[in-house]
Design a protein around this motif. Structure first.
Motif, PDB file in Angstrom:
ATOM      1  N   ILE A 251     -29.839 -48.755  35.275  1.00 51.61           N
ATOM      2  CA  ILE A 251     -30.229 -50.138  35.603  1.00 51.61           C
ATOM      3  C   ILE A 251     -31.315 -50.141  36.672  1.00 51.61           C
ATOM      4  O   ILE A 251     -32.288 -50.907  36.597  1.00 51.61           O
ATOM      5  CB  ILE A 251     -28.993 -50.943  36.067  1.00 51.61           C
ATOM      6  N   ASP A 252     -31.154 -49.264  37.679  1.00 50.48           N
ATOM      7  CA  ASP A 252     -32.153 -49.190  38.744  1.00 50.48           C
ATOM      8  C   ASP A 252     -33.511 -48.777  38.172  1.00 50.48           C
ATOM      9  O   ASP A 252     -34.557 -49.307  38.579  1.00 50.48           O
ATOM     10  CB  ASP A 252     -31.691 -48.185  39.796  1.00 50.48           C
ATOM     11  N   ASN A 253     -33.520 -47.833  37.248  1.00 51.78           N
ATOM     12  CA  ASN A 253     -34.770 -47.409  36.620  1.00 51.78           C
ATOM     13  C   ASN A 253     -35.425 -48.556  35.858  1.00 51.78           C
ATOM     14  O   ASN A 253     -36.651 -48.704  35.861  1.00 51.78           O
ATOM     15  CB  ASN A 253     -34.522 -46.229  35.686  1.00 51.78           C
ATOM     16  N   GLN A 254     -34.605 -49.376  35.192  1.00 52.20           N
ATOM     17  CA  GLN A 254     -35.155 -50.510  34.456  1.00 52.20           C
ATOM     18  C   GLN A 254     -35.780 -51.528  35.415  1.00 52.20           C
ATOM     19  O   GLN A 254     -36.745 -52.212  35.077  1.00 52.20           O
ATOM     20  CB  GLN A 254     -34.054 -51.185  33.632  1.00 52.20           C
ATOM     21  N   ILE A 255     -35.230 -51.625  36.631  1.00 49.63           N
ATOM     22  CA  ILE A 255     -35.763 -52.582  37.614  1.00 49.63           C
ATOM     23  C   ILE A 255     -37.025 -52.045  38.281  1.00 49.63           C
ATOM     24  O   ILE A 255     -38.049 -52.719  38.366  1.00 49.63           O
ATOM     25  CB  ILE A 255     -34.692 -52.915  38.670  1.00 49.63           C
ATOM     26  N   GLU A 256     -36.933 -50.816  38.807  1.00 48.59           N
ATOM     27  CA  GLU A 256     -38.008 -50.258  39.618  1.00 48.59           C
ATOM     28  C   GLU A 256     -39.071 -49.515  38.808  1.00 48.59           C
ATOM     29  O   GLU A 256     -40.228 -49.457  39.201  1.00 48.59           O
ATOM     30  CB  GLU A 256     -37.419 -49.307  40.669  1.00 48.59           C
ATOM     31  N   ARG A 257     -38.655 -48.882  37.703  1.00 49.31           N
ATOM     32  CA  ARG A 257     -39.573 -48.042  36.927  1.00 49.31           C
ATOM     33  C   ARG A 257     -39.437 -48.363  35.446  1.00 49.31           C
ATOM     34  O   ARG A 257     -39.019 -47.511  34.653  1.00 49.31           O
ATOM     35  CB  ARG A 257     -39.251 -46.553  37.183  1.00 49.31           C
TER      36      ARG A 257
ATOM     37  N   ALA B  16     -41.466 -48.829  32.897  1.00 47.58           N
ATOM     38  CA  ALA B  16     -42.256 -48.098  31.896  1.00 47.58           C
ATOM     39  C   ALA B  16     -41.653 -46.719  31.628  1.00 47.58           C
ATOM     40  O   ALA B  16     -41.418 -46.336  30.476  1.00 47.58           O
ATOM     41  CB  ALA B  16     -43.712 -47.963  32.361  1.00 47.58           C
ATOM     42  N   ILE B  17     -41.392 -45.961  32.694  1.00 47.20           N
ATOM     43  CA  ILE B  17     -40.821 -44.633  32.511  1.00 47.20           C
ATOM     44  C   ILE B  17     -39.397 -44.712  31.977  1.00 47.20           C
ATOM     45  O   ILE B  17     -38.966 -43.860  31.194  1.00 47.20           O
ATOM     46  CB  ILE B  17     -40.868 -43.820  33.834  1.00 47.20           C
ATOM     47  N   ALA B  18     -38.659 -45.751  32.388  1.00 47.81           N
ATOM     48  CA  ALA B  18     -37.292 -45.918  31.892  1.00 47.81           C
ATOM     49  C   ALA B  18     -37.295 -46.154  30.389  1.00 47.81           C
ATOM     50  O   ALA B  18     -36.497 -45.568  29.646  1.00 47.81           O
ATOM     51  CB  ALA B  18     -36.606 -47.075  32.609  1.00 47.81           C
ATOM     52  N   HIS B  19     -38.206 -47.006  29.912  1.00 47.17           N
ATOM     53  CA  HIS B  19     -38.294 -47.270  28.480  1.00 47.17           C
ATOM     54  C   HIS B  19     -38.720 -46.013  27.735  1.00 47.17           C
ATOM     55  O   HIS B  19     -38.191 -45.686  26.671  1.00 47.17           O
ATOM     56  CB  HIS B  19     -39.292 -48.401  28.222  1.00 47.17           C
ATOM     57  N   TRP B  20     -39.688 -45.299  28.328  1.00 52.27           N
ATOM     58  CA  TRP B  20     -40.182 -44.088  27.661  1.00 52.27           C
ATOM     59  C   TRP B  20     -39.090 -43.025  27.585  1.00 52.27           C
ATOM     60  O   TRP B  20     -38.918 -42.362  26.572  1.00 52.27           O
ATOM     61  CB  TRP B  20     -41.383 -43.557  28.441  1.00 52.27           C
ATOM     62  N   MET B  21     -38.331 -42.865  28.659  1.00 51.59           N
ATOM     63  CA  MET B  21     -37.261 -41.876  28.675  1.00 51.59           C
ATOM     64  C   MET B  21     -36.147 -42.238  27.697  1.00 51.59           C
ATOM     65  O   MET B  21     -35.566 -41.369  27.051  1.00 51.59           O
ATOM     66  CB  MET B  21     -36.667 -41.771  30.083  1.00 51.59           C
ATOM     67  N   THR B  22     -35.862 -43.531  27.580  1.00 56.22           N
ATOM     68  CA  THR B  22     -34.831 -43.969  26.640  1.00 56.22           C
ATOM     69  C   THR B  22     -35.250 -43.680  25.211  1.00 56.22           C
ATOM     70  O   THR B  22     -34.413 -43.422  24.330  1.00 56.22           O
ATOM     71  CB  THR B  22     -34.556 -45.475  26.800  1.00 56.22           C
ATOM     72  N   ASP B  23     -36.571 -43.696  24.974  1.00 59.85           N
ATOM     73  CA  ASP B  23     -37.096 -43.531  23.620  1.00 59.85           C
ATOM     74  C   ASP B  23     -37.408 -42.073  23.293  1.00 59.85           C
ATOM     75  O   ASP B  23     -38.039 -41.789  22.286  1.00 59.85           O
ATOM     76  CB  ASP B  23     -38.370 -44.366  23.469  1.00 59.85           C
ATOM     77  N   ILE B  24     -36.958 -41.159  24.171  1.00 64.82           N
ATOM     78  CA  ILE B  24     -37.255 -39.735  23.946  1.00 64.82           C
ATOM     79  C   ILE B  24     -36.724 -39.285  22.586  1.00 64.82           C
ATOM     80  O   ILE B  24     -35.614 -39.608  22.179  1.00 64.82           O
ATOM     81  CB  ILE B  24     -36.634 -38.868  25.061  1.00 64.82           C
TER      82      ILE B  24
END
Length: 634
Positions: A539-545, A547-555
């Protein structure tokens, strides 16, 4: 001669004893036992020794061999699980259809042109080709016991062995009727269909009766396990004998069908039956192989000479690789796995037993005639027996004996990742790991979760992951990572401790469902992921980062991040400034960790790569995969 009644019993006992010693020696050296069976058989069968000869067993050898084949084929088919076929369905189907056809025709052409003799007709060439289609569980299973390849490779090899044993035996019998002048003549297609149909029908009928007795009839409370074992053994023999009575060699198909049908349904005392059948099969296998090899004189192998060697080379180095690469087109096999399967094609009990019986019948037919025809039949019997056994010897010795070394050279023995817990977390993790080529096995005991995981295509062992035997069965001895991902923290802790202490697994990771347990887990040296904290990080990654959070989820779909050890000598000693341009486009070196693989850091342009460094590659999916191959030197 040892065939007298007074010497027959000690002879049989001696053969079984030698077979057991051969099995022990083979297990010690980690090579297929067939190598030693054949060597022992040829030695004791030499005329000068007078130990065993053509008349030793009278006319009973064919019956003994037939019943032994029934047990061996039944046992192999019993272990062939339908759910494993999903590991490589397309390649498996093509191996037993297109691949078998290539083996049949290719071997026949090789035989015909290698011998270039009037004695070798196209009918005889196709007869030898039909026999050499079969690989068989008797030689494949011992190889897979010492070479633990990926499940998809093992499933394809096991299925090929079982199915081709059946079809090869039937096709050979049908073709033999065109070679043997004493045989009746009937249409080839009709004869094949009759034998296969008879075998399937009788096999299913016997399997149904045995299943009903095991499942619904009280086999006596005190002796039920023993009686169930005997019942299954009797079923295998009855299926073989019953089908064979209706149509010659239909018994092989019946035994295989009965074994496969019973092996894929749940019934009582399965473990008892499997252990019993395994022991019986080893005894039977050792006796039959040694007895058959003893019927072969070294002169028969020498007589086929250079022509026989050409056939061996064609079968092993041309025909086998061709049929494997054609069959595996478009499937998930890597090039190295295809090469390994190409190398593993030793011939086993079916070609040995059937060729011996055919040679006996041809020699018997030769005695019924005179002159050139008698000489022709005798020559054909020698060529048949010599060529088939030369291929068996060569493939068993070299392919069986060197299989593990070849597998290690090709790097097709994957260390497993074991996930204990087949729930949503376990399956989601398995999906990511398998996507990057890991050999994943899930351990789960909940039937619904097992069914769901298998339907999604994962290899699943049913049982309690906190049990040492269960972990060993799943491959913990060859595991590089064990993940305890159940919903029970106590179970996860126990799994972690067993993986570390009993099996010495390098990387053990546990899921902590209760955040309060994290500290206790880590105090015991267990790498721990808290479900609550992992969710908070996401959740913190979705708030603060975002773009990278979405990219990492889509790995795995478009992008990827992977760690790989530096092994390529062309990269060792070079700075990142030189290595970067050598990597595929859209692939970057994100992190590097040196000796001990700790304290990863973002490297500077001057950082010099050393052997054993762990490099984290980031970028587009295919670019990262190509970069991994480059860095690892694959």
């Amino acid at each position: 001669m040892a065939g007298s009644s007074g010497l027959l019993i000690p002879l049989v006992a001696g053969i079984i004893g030698l077979g057991v010693l051969a099995q022990v020696l083979a297990a010690r050296l980690r090579v297929p036992s067939i190598i030693f069976y054949l060597l022992v058989g040829v030695i004791i069968g030499q005329p000068g020794l007078g130990i065993i000869g053509d008349g030793t067993f009278g006319g009973a050898l064919s019956a003994i061999v037939g019943l032994a084949v029934a047990i061996i084929v039944f046992e192999g088919a019993y272990h062939l699980r339908f759910d494993r076929l999903r590991e490589a369905p397309a390649a498996t189907f093509r191996l037993v259809t297109v691949g078998a056809a290539i083996a049949l025709v290719g071997t026949a052409i090789a035989v015909k042109f290698a011998f270039n003799s009037a004695a070798v007709s196209w009918n005889l060439a196709f007869l030898i080709g039909a026999l050499l289609v079969a690989t068989g569980p008797t030689v494949i299973t011992p190889i897979l016991n010492v070479v633990p390849v990926r499940d998809r490779v093992a499933a394809a090899l096991e299925t090929e062995g079982i199915v081709n044993d059946v079809t090869a035996a039937i096709i050979a019998v049908v073709i033999f009727e065109t070679v043997n002048p004493a045989a009746s003549s009937e249409g080839l297609l009709r004869a094949f269909a009759l034998r296969l149909g008879t075998g399937l029908l009788v096999g299913l009928l016997v399997a149904g009766v045995v299943y009903y007795l095991l499942q619904y009839v009280d086999l006596s409370p005190g002796d039920a396990p023993r009686n169930s074992r005997l019942l299954v053994l009797a079923g295998a023999l009855i299926a073989y004998a019953g089908a064979n009575t209706i149509a010659t060699e239909a018994g092989v198909a019946a035994a295989a069908t009965a074994g496969m049908a019973l092996g894929n349904v749940d019934h009582p005392y399965e473990e008892d039956i499997e252990e019993f059948k395994g022991d019986i099969t080893l005894l039977v296998l050792s006796f039959v192989f040694i007895a058959l090899a003893a019927q072969l004189e070294l002169a028969s192998l020498i007589d086929v000479g250079l022509s026989g060697i050409i056939v061996v080379l064609a079968v092993a180095l041309v025909i086998r690789p061709l049929l494997v690469f054609v069959s595996a087109v478009g499937d998930r096999f890597t090039t190295n796995e295809k090469l390994f399967v190409s190398f593993v094609g030793p011939r086993g009990i079916i070609p040995a037993s059937v060729a011996t019986l055919f040679a006996v019948e041809l020699n018997a037919a030769a005695e019924e005639v005179t002159g050139a025809q008698a000489e022709l039949l005798g020559t054909q019997a020698d060529i048949l027996l010599g060529t088939v056994f030369l291929v068996i010897f060569a493939t068993a010795l070299f392919e069986g004996g060197l299989a593990r070394y070849i597998a290690e050279k090709l790097d097709v023995i994957p260390m497993r990742v074991i996930i204990v817990g087949g729930g949503q977390v376990g399956r989601a993790l398995a999906a990511r790991l398998e996507d990057r080529g890991e050999n994943v096995v899930i351990i789960e005991q909940d039937e619904e979760s097992v069914e769901r995981a298998r339907n999604e295509g994962y290899a699943v062992e049913i049982g309690d992951g906190t049990d040492t035997d269960m972990l060993r069965s799943a491959g913990a001895d060859n595991a590089k990572t064990v993940v305890a991902a159940t919903g029970d923290d106590d179970a996860n802790l126990l799994v972690s401790q067993l993986a570390s202490s009993k099996f010495g697994v390098d990387r053990v990771i546990a899921r902590a469902n209760n955040p309060d347990n994290v500290e206790a887990f880590e105090d015991l040296g267990v790498r721990t992921i808290s479900s609550a904290m992992a969710t908070a990080w996401a959740i913190d990654n979705q708030i603060e980062r975002p773009a990278i959070a979405h990219w990492m989820t889509d790995i795995g779909r478009s992008g990827d991040v992977q760690e790989v050890e530096v092994k390529n000598p062309d990269l060792i000693g070079k700075p990142i400034s030189e290595v970067g341009p050598m990597l595929p486009e859209a692939c970057l070196v994100a992190l590097v960790s040196g000796e001990g693989h700790e304290n990863a850091e973002v490297p500077t342009a001057d950082y010099v790569l050393a052997a054993g460094d762990m490099v984290t590659l980031l970028g587009r999916r295919e670019s990262v995969r190509d970069g991994m191959k480059m860095v690892s030197g694959d």
